[in-house]
Write a protein that holds these residues in place. Structure first.
Motif, PDB file in Angstrom:
ATOM      1  N   GLN A 194       0.834  -1.212   0.000  1.00  0.00           N
ATOM      2  CA  GLN A 194       0.000   0.000   0.000  1.00  0.00           C
ATOM      3  C   GLN A 194       0.866   1.258   0.000  1.00  0.00           C
ATOM      4  OE1 GLN A 194      -2.783  -0.199   3.241  1.00  0.00           O
ATOM      5  NE2 GLN A 194      -3.803  -2.080   2.470  1.00  0.00           N
ATOM      6  N   TYR A 195       1.918   1.221   0.810  1.00  0.00           N
ATOM      7  CA  TYR A 195       2.798   2.404   0.855  1.00  0.00           C
ATOM      8  C   TYR A 195       3.505   2.587  -0.481  1.00  0.00           C
ATOM      9  CZ  TYR A 195       6.145   5.835   2.428  1.00  0.00           C
ATOM     10  OH  TYR A 195       6.894   6.980   2.562  1.00  0.00           O
ATOM     11  N   ARG A 196       3.845   1.480  -1.134  1.00  0.00           N
ATOM     12  CA  ARG A 196       4.508   1.600  -2.437  1.00  0.00           C
ATOM     13  C   ARG A 196       3.547   2.247  -3.441  1.00  0.00           C
ATOM     14  NH1 ARG A 196       7.240  -3.280  -6.096  1.00  0.00           N
ATOM     15  NH2 ARG A 196       8.016  -1.866  -7.774  1.00  0.00           N
ATOM     16  N   GLN A 197       2.251   1.845  -3.426  1.00  0.00           N
ATOM     17  CA  GLN A 197       1.274   2.452  -4.327  1.00  0.00           C
ATOM     18  C   GLN A 197       1.110   3.946  -4.030  1.00  0.00           C
ATOM     19  OE1 GLN A 197      -2.294   0.125  -3.815  1.00  0.00           O
ATOM     20  NE2 GLN A 197      -1.410  -1.718  -4.850  1.00  0.00           N
ATOM     21  N   TRP A 198       1.080   4.280  -2.739  1.00  0.00           N
ATOM     22  CA  TRP A 198       0.941   5.692  -2.347  1.00  0.00           C
ATOM     23  C   TRP A 198       2.126   6.492  -2.843  1.00  0.00           C
ATOM     24  CZ3 TRP A 198       3.665   9.054   0.786  1.00  0.00           C
ATOM     25  CH2 TRP A 198       3.034  10.207   1.134  1.00  0.00           C
ATOM     26  N   SER A 199       3.372   5.951  -2.700  1.00  0.00           N
ATOM     27  CA  SER A 199       4.574   6.672  -3.153  1.00  0.00           C
ATOM     28  C   SER A 199       4.611   6.743  -4.683  1.00  0.00           C
ATOM     29  CB  SER A 199       5.820   5.984  -2.617  1.00  0.00           C
ATOM     30  OG  SER A 199       5.927   4.651  -3.131  1.00  0.00           O
ATOM     31  N   SER A 200       4.124   5.701  -5.368  1.00  0.00           N
ATOM     32  CA  SER A 200       4.105   5.752  -6.841  1.00  0.00           C
ATOM     33  C   SER A 200       3.147   6.842  -7.314  1.00  0.00           C
ATOM     34  CB  SER A 200       3.666   4.401  -7.396  1.00  0.00           C
ATOM     35  OG  SER A 200       4.599   3.405  -7.042  1.00  0.00           O
ATOM     36  N   HIS A 201       1.986   7.027  -6.635  1.00  0.00           N
ATOM     37  CA  HIS A 201       1.061   8.100  -6.991  1.00  0.00           C
ATOM     38  C   HIS A 201       1.709   9.461  -6.787  1.00  0.00           C
ATOM     39  CE1 HIS A 201      -2.721  10.102  -7.718  1.00  0.00           C
ATOM     40  NE2 HIS A 201      -2.669  10.711  -6.512  1.00  0.00           N
ATOM     41  N   ALA A 202       2.469   9.604  -5.683  1.00  0.00           N
ATOM     42  CA  ALA A 202       3.172  10.879  -5.448  1.00  0.00           C
ATOM     43  C   ALA A 202       4.180  11.133  -6.548  1.00  0.00           C
ATOM     44  CB  ALA A 202       3.853  10.832  -4.074  1.00  0.00           C
ATOM     45  N   ARG A 203       4.829  10.118  -7.045  1.00  0.00           N
ATOM     46  CA  ARG A 203       5.811  10.279  -8.136  1.00  0.00           C
ATOM     47  C   ARG A 203       5.098  10.777  -9.400  1.00  0.00           C
ATOM     48  NH1 ARG A 203      10.767   7.966  -9.915  1.00  0.00           N
ATOM     49  NH2 ARG A 203      10.804   7.752 -12.194  1.00  0.00           N
ATOM     50  N   GLU A 204       3.914  10.211  -9.675  1.00  0.00           N
ATOM     51  CA  GLU A 204       3.191  10.626 -10.857  1.00  0.00           C
ATOM     52  C   GLU A 204       2.773  12.090 -10.759  1.00  0.00           C
ATOM     53  OE1 GLU A 204      -0.043   7.919 -11.066  1.00  0.00           O
ATOM     54  OE2 GLU A 204       1.213   6.198 -11.703  1.00  0.00           O
ATOM     55  N   LEU A 205       2.364  12.537  -9.550  1.00  0.00           N
ATOM     56  CA  LEU A 205       1.980  13.944  -9.374  1.00  0.00           C
ATOM     57  C   LEU A 205       3.172  14.851  -9.591  1.00  0.00           C
ATOM     58  CD1 LEU A 205      -0.396  13.676  -6.271  1.00  0.00           C
ATOM     59  CD2 LEU A 205      -1.048  13.979  -8.668  1.00  0.00           C
ATOM     60  N   ILE A 206       4.348  14.431  -9.116  1.00  0.00           N
ATOM     61  CA  ILE A 206       5.544  15.275  -9.293  1.00  0.00           C
ATOM     62  C   ILE A 206       5.903  15.341 -10.770  1.00  0.00           C
ATOM     63  CG2 ILE A 206       8.001  15.466  -8.792  1.00  0.00           C
ATOM     64  CD1 ILE A 206       7.443  14.138  -6.098  1.00  0.00           C
TER      65      ILE A 206
END
Length: 545
Positions: free
Chosen positions: A114-126
């Motif tokens: 779950q944390y990996r998915q959350w961090s991947s979403h943050a990467r996409e926003l950046i």
């Protein structure tokens, strides 16, 4: 009861007790080993949880730093997530025998995903530049909640393992205390049982062992033994062996004394025989010396009278010229004077000279036995070359070749050693076969250690020399007589080889010959070597005709 049966009982009783105790010790050892393995397993699980915690926390810090720096490359690290999944899998495998811990490991893996998915979403926003959405995502507590949930789940997992570790460590401690107690009991019990059995075993035949030991001391002191012990056990058998040994030692002692007396008697006889032989040898040498001198005077007279007779015949021949004789009478007197009387005088002078040579040889042989030698370092290469030079004319006459190989130095009297090589070269020249290419060879073999016969103590090293020829050789029947006086297989005075042997033996060496009739002869002699590092040998010297 025989000692063998008693010994078996002495071994069997303590052994049975020890086997029972060892069985209990083995059982406690298994318990201790199992508890120790579980304790080590708990330590391994705790270490593995730390390996899972550190990468996750480091990744959370990297995600926040990437958001602040607006750098999407620092967020998603596939290698780290792969390594983190592998560590969680290892953690689940380690606790596979504990279902609650397996469930916690699955929950930890789910939280990480779950944390990996959350961090991947943050990467996409950046990457898309949606800064407001990124700030909104970080403003929500989901990311921190996931990290806190991961930490709590891991802490709960570790707490359970710590609890298990404490219980298992306590179990190890209890098992070891039980094992220690059983070991102490086993040792003390074994000592007690063995002591009781040993006391019962010794009490039965202590006096017999004491009597056996007393007999052994008597045997060692060579004193008479008392009557044998009664019984048929091993102690009685040993005592019988001691008595038998005592009787045999007494018989051997009597035999040894008899042999000693016989050896002493034979030693005295040998000493007397040696003294008699020495005296006889001295008398023979003196006799030879005296006879030689006594025979020389008649020979001198014969030589002088033969010359006078020759002169008288010459005078008579001249006087005959004044006589009035017929031709036949003159021819007869001339035949008597020039042929018969002259031939008789020639034979007489030749025999006198031959006898004089034999007398000189006898004197030389006599002096060799009484001469005082002065050993010194002798370079055999120089000595042999000097001796070969004197024989050059004789070698040229028979078209012979003398080959001298490199020779070592020896400790000997140089004049006597020159006589040795002169005699051997003379014999070699006299033995040459006219029908083949004559060859004489002089060389040396390896060093050999001579030992004194009494005590076998090492003496001075000796070198072995040889003088070989390819002449007629010596028949096998004549080999034992080669070194005897007046042995003349090829002419000569008959004492040359006897003189060589006497000189070599006076130097402590020995002389022998190996020969085949028609195949030449090889004379070997040993002489004391110089106890020093030999110099580089000179080149091979040859004297050829």
């Amino acid at each position: 009861m025989r000692l063998f049966t008693k010994g078996l009982l002495l071994i069997a009783v303590p052994s049975a007790f020890e086997i029972g105790l060892l069985g209990l010790v083995y059982m406690t050892h298994l318990d201790t080993e199992t508890a120790g393995n579980w304790a080590a397993h708990s330590k391994l699980v705790i270490g593995q949880t730390n390996d899972v915690l550190e990468p996750m926390l480091a990744q959370a810090i990297r995600v926040r730093s990437a958001a602040l720096a607006n750098d999407p490359a620092a967020i998603d690290d596939s290698a780290l997530w792969t390594e983190l999944d592998r560590r969680v899998d290892q953690l689940a495998d380690i606790v596979a025998d504990n279902p609650p811990q397996v469930a916690r490991a699955a929950q930890i893996r789910n939280t990480i995903r779950q944390y990996r998915q959350w961090s991947s979403h943050a990467r996409e926003l950046i990457e898309s530049g949606q800064h407001d959405a990124l700030v909104a995502q970080f403003s929500e507590p989901q990311g921190s909640a996931l990290v806190d949930a991961f930490r709590k789940e891991l802490e709960a997992f570790k707490a359970e393992e710590l609890r298990l570790d404490a219980s298992r460590t306590q179990a190890v401690h209890i098992a070891r205390e039980r094992q220690r107690g059983l070991l102490i009991g086993a040792v003390l019990g074994s000592i007690a049982v063995a002591g009781i059995a040993l006391y019962m075993f010794i009490r039965g035949f202590r006096s017999r062992l004491a009597a056996l030991g007393d007999n052994a001391r008597r045997l060692a002191d060579n004193t008479p033994l008392p009557p044998p012990l009664a019984g048929d056990d091993e102690v009685a058998q040993l005592d019988d062996i001691l008595h038998t040994t005592s009787r045999r030692l007494a018989a051997a002692d009597r035999a040894r004394n008899a042999v000693k007396r016989d050896l002493e008697h034979r030693a005295k006889q040998l000493a007397l025989a040696n003294e008699h032989l020495r005296q006889q040898t001295a008398d023979n040498e003196m006799f030879i010396y005296s006879v030689s001198h006594d025979l020389r005077s008649p020979l001198v007279n014969l030589q002088g009278f033969s010359r006078e007779l020759a002169q008288a015949c010459k005078d008579l021949r001249e006087t005959m010229r004044d006589f009035n004789l017929t031709d036949r009478e003159r021819e007869r007197f001339a035949q008597l004077l020039d042929e018969e009387i002259a031939e008789s005088l020639h034979y007489l002078q030749t025999s006198v000279m031959r006898s004089a040579d034999i007398i000189d040889a006898l004197l030389t042989l006599s002096r060799a036995g009484r001469a005082e030698y002065r050993p010194e370092k002798v370079d055999l290469n120089t000595l042999v070359q000097r001796t070969a030079a004197r024989y050059q004319a004789k070698l040229d006459l028979v078209e012979a070749r003398l080959v001298a190989h490199p020779l070592p130095s020896v400790e000997a009297d140089p004049d006597a050693l020159e006589q040795v090589f002169t005699g051997l070269i003379d014999h070699a020249i006299d033995s040459l076969e006219p029908g083949r290419a004559p060859r004489i060879e002089i060389g040396a073999r390896e060093l050999e250690d001579h030992r004194e016969r009494a005590g076998q103590q090492p003496a001075q090293p000796f070198v072995t020399l040889y003088v070989a020829d390819n002449g007629r050789g010596i028949p096998a029947a004549q080999l034992p007589k080669v070194f005897a006086a007046f042995y003349r297989p090829q002419g000569g005075d008959g004492v040359a080889l006897a003189l060589v042997r006497r000189i070599v033996e006076r130097h402590g060496g020995r002389l022998w010959v190996e020969s085949v009739e028609g195949g030449g002869s090889t004379f070997y002699l040993t002489l004391p070597a110089v106890p020093a590092t030999p110099a580089a040998p000179p080149a091979t010297a040859e004297a050829a005709a």
